[in-house]
Scaffold this active site. Structure first.
Site, PDB file in Angstrom:
ATOM      1  N   ASP A 137      -7.514  -7.364   5.208  1.00  0.00           N
ATOM      2  CA  ASP A 137      -6.537  -8.105   4.293  1.00  0.00           C
ATOM      3  C   ASP A 137      -6.186  -9.313   4.734  1.00  0.00           C
ATOM      4  O   ASP A 137      -5.422 -10.312   4.180  1.00  0.00           O
ATOM      5  CB  ASP A 137      -5.249  -7.527   3.457  1.00  0.00           C
ATOM      6  N   SER A 179     -13.087   2.747   3.183  1.00  0.00           N
ATOM      7  CA  SER A 179     -12.317   2.535   2.079  1.00  0.00           C
ATOM      8  C   SER A 179     -11.194   3.125   1.769  1.00  0.00           C
ATOM      9  O   SER A 179     -11.279   4.289   1.561  1.00  0.00           O
ATOM     10  CB  SER A 179     -12.814   2.185   0.632  1.00  0.00           C
ATOM     11  N   SER A 198       0.798  -1.172  -0.072  1.00  0.00           N
ATOM     12  CA  SER A 198      -0.092   0.032   0.224  1.00  0.00           C
ATOM     13  C   SER A 198       0.912   1.248   0.168  1.00  0.00           C
ATOM     14  O   SER A 198       0.607   2.305  -0.814  1.00  0.00           O
ATOM     15  CB  SER A 198      -0.995   0.204   1.104  1.00  0.00           C
ATOM     16  N   ARG A 215     -13.886 -13.300  -1.983  1.00  0.00           N
ATOM     17  CA  ARG A 215     -13.078 -13.778  -0.820  1.00  0.00           C
ATOM     18  C   ARG A 215     -13.593 -14.384   0.191  1.00  0.00           C
ATOM     19  O   ARG A 215     -13.198 -15.282   1.136  1.00  0.00           O
ATOM     20  CB  ARG A 215     -12.140 -12.865  -0.328  1.00  0.00           C
TER      21      ARG A 215
HETATM   22  C1  S3P Z   1      -5.528  -0.930   0.060  1.00  0.00           C
HETATM   23  C2  S3P Z   1      -6.744  -0.789   0.734  1.00  0.00           C
HETATM   24  C3  S3P Z   1      -7.878  -1.676   1.062  1.00  0.00           C
HETATM   25  C4  S3P Z   1      -7.068  -3.045   0.972  1.00  0.00           C
HETATM   26  C5  S3P Z   1      -6.227  -3.249  -0.388  1.00  0.00           C
HETATM   27  C6  S3P Z   1      -5.199  -2.137  -0.500  1.00  0.00           C
HETATM   28  C7  S3P Z   1      -5.089   0.247  -0.189  1.00  0.00           C
HETATM   29  O1  S3P Z   1      -8.975  -1.780   0.189  1.00  0.00           O
HETATM   30  O2  S3P Z   1      -8.040  -4.352   0.890  1.00  0.00           O
HETATM   31  O3  S3P Z   1      -5.604  -4.541  -0.246  1.00  0.00           O
HETATM   32  O4  S3P Z   1      -3.812   0.230  -0.375  1.00  0.00           O
HETATM   33  O5  S3P Z   1      -5.614   1.437  -0.241  1.00  0.00           O
HETATM   34  P1  S3P Z   1     -10.150  -1.001   0.320  1.00  0.00           P
HETATM   35  O6  S3P Z   1      -9.700   0.311   0.334  1.00  0.00           O
HETATM   36  O7  S3P Z   1     -10.891  -1.100  -0.871  1.00  0.00           O
HETATM   37  O8  S3P Z   1     -11.073  -1.535   1.562  1.00  0.00           O
END
Ligand code: S3P
Length: 447
Positions: A333, A182, A39, A364
């Protein structure tokens, strides 16, 4: 097997992998340096592209998903080079992206597609973002809707899916109230907001990972946080940065659970990111009885924007737990690997409020329950919940992860402790987030 449009890191890719149960008396006793946080790596490349001048990033993730962001930025005229552990991004500055000549291929990576929508929305370019079959089934309207309100012109495939065509414009800041927690939505809107006129704020029902809010100030953009709202001023120029990326807790999670489940184990994981908005997994595992320590680690002067720790995990007897919906964003995750831990814990575990898992790289929630059952577990998805009754042992089987990297790695860790052999058909998908996973598994004696 290469994914469409991505040929970058396939030298280590394998397909089906057979994992053997660790032999009698054999334990995991090693050190694993997990890849840089995925991320954070996406965000460092994107913000580096927005700044005027050279951003240097140490320890960028080499995951395929990050490779997709890299390739898309190159299509947008951003020069990125990597030498040893150092990546240099030559930023194009304020609304400085170039018109791409072809479709931007985000591969399997939702973060690539959604954060780039925010970036492109504010630039004087038009671009189409597409992905593999999995990504092109995932919802994009949640990002398109606020970006349209800011002034971008966005067309999507029927059902609000990718391919997505984004025509950038001079944007105006908005106050966005996101109905879901999110980080991808929040980050896309804030990235667009930096290059918009006026202020932009995003509030969410629960705090999602806050890497964007932590990183923007590193590039000279102050962020005001009030409870569940993050706000920025538009129109400020970003300055280049020096940054070090901590190890990815979402990768380390597999080894922490593997160590807990394999008797006599002690695994060391140096320099892992422990951002509290990501570390819900550690809290839950602790109350299940897992024994691990996390000593604060100093990764140097360019790492202060994110906390990190050296983690040591050992084998432990686990007990069941209940996970409440409010806990889910900070461990979203890690649900697959936590669910595996619950399969071998004493008692019945209930994971509540997992609806968002249906919109990940696969459905998932259903895929996870089916995978665990195939390995002899008692796991049922019901509504948005997952109920798991602990069993005394799992049994190896031939399984498919449905193209989902986190399910593939969960199945391989299960194979370390399941009786007999476990064959994971699409093990190569692990490279989406953890390119050296099977090498590390071999190092630990599972292959
Ligand atoms: C992420 C946010 C999450 C996560 C993804 C990576 C990110 O998703 O599940 O693997 O790097 O911003 P959401 O923001 O859609 O929940």
């Amino acid at each position: 097997m290469a994914r469409a449009g991505l040929s970058w890191y396939h030298n280590t890719v394998v397909d089906a992998v057979t994992v053997k149960k660790l032999g009698p008396g054999k334990a995991l006793r090693d050190e694993v340096s997990v890849p840089g946080d995925k991320s954070i790596s996406h965000r460092a490349l994107i913000m580096g592209a927005m700044a005027q001048g050279s951003t240097r990033i140490e320890g960028l993730s080499l995951a395929e998903d990050v490779g997709a962001t890299w390739q898309c930025l190159r299509e947008l005229g951003v020069n990125i080079v990597s030498r040893c552990r150092m990546t240099t991004v030559s930023g194009r500055g304020w609304r400085g992206l170039a018109q791409p000549k072809k479709t931007l291929e985000a591969g399997n990576s939702g973060t690539t597609a959604r954060l780039l929508m925010g970036l492109i929305a504010a630039n004087p370019v038009a671009a189409t973002i597409s992905g593999d079959a999995s990504l092109n089934r995932r919802p994009m309207g949640r990002v398109a809707q606020p970006l349209r309100r800011m002034g971008a012109i966005i067309d999507m495939a029927p059902g609000d899916l990718a391919p997505v065509e984004v025509r950038g414009a001079a944007l105006a800041g908005i106050d966005h109230v996101s109905p879901i927690p999110s980080a991808q939505v929040k980050s896309a809107v804030l990235i667009a907001g930096v290059q918009a006129l006026g202020d932009t704020s995003v509030s969410e029902p629960a705090l999602s990972r806050d890497h964007t809010e932590r990183m923007l100030p590193v590039f000279g953009i102050p962020v005001r946080r009030q409870g569940l709202e993050a706000a920025i001023k538009g129109g400020l120029r970003m300055s280049p940065a020096l940054m070090t990326v901590p190890g990815d807790l979402s990768c380390a999670a597999f080894w922490i659970v593997a160590a807990a489940l394999a008797p006599g184990s002690l695994v060391r994981l140096p320099g892992v990111g422990t951002n509290p908005t990501r570390a819900g997994f550690l809290e839950v595992l602790k109350r299940m009885g897992a024994q691990f320590s996390a000593q604060a680690a100093d990764l140097g002067p360019d790492a202060g924007y994110e906390p990190a720790a050296d983690i040591e995990a050992r084998s432990s007897a686990l007990t069941a737990t209940d996970i409440q919906p409010a806990e889910v964003p900070a461990l979203i995750d890690e649900v697959p690997i936590l669910a595996l831990a619950a399969c071998l814990a004493k008692g019945v575990s209930r994971f509540r409020g997992l609806g968002e898992l249906r919109h990940k790289e696969s459905n998932r929630l259903e895929g996870l329950a089916g995978l665990l059952r195939a390995l002899g577990a008692k796991a049922e998805a019901s509504g948005d919940d997952l109920v798991i009754e602990g069993v005394s042992r799992l049994t190896g089987a031939r399984v498919s992860a449905g193209g989902d990297h986190r399910l593939a790695m969960t199945a391989m860790i299960a194979g370390l402790v399941a009786e007999g052999e476990t064959v994971v058909e699409d093990a190569s998908t692990a490279a989406a987030s953890y390119p050296g996973f099977t090498e590390d598994l071999r190092k630990l004696g599972g292959l």
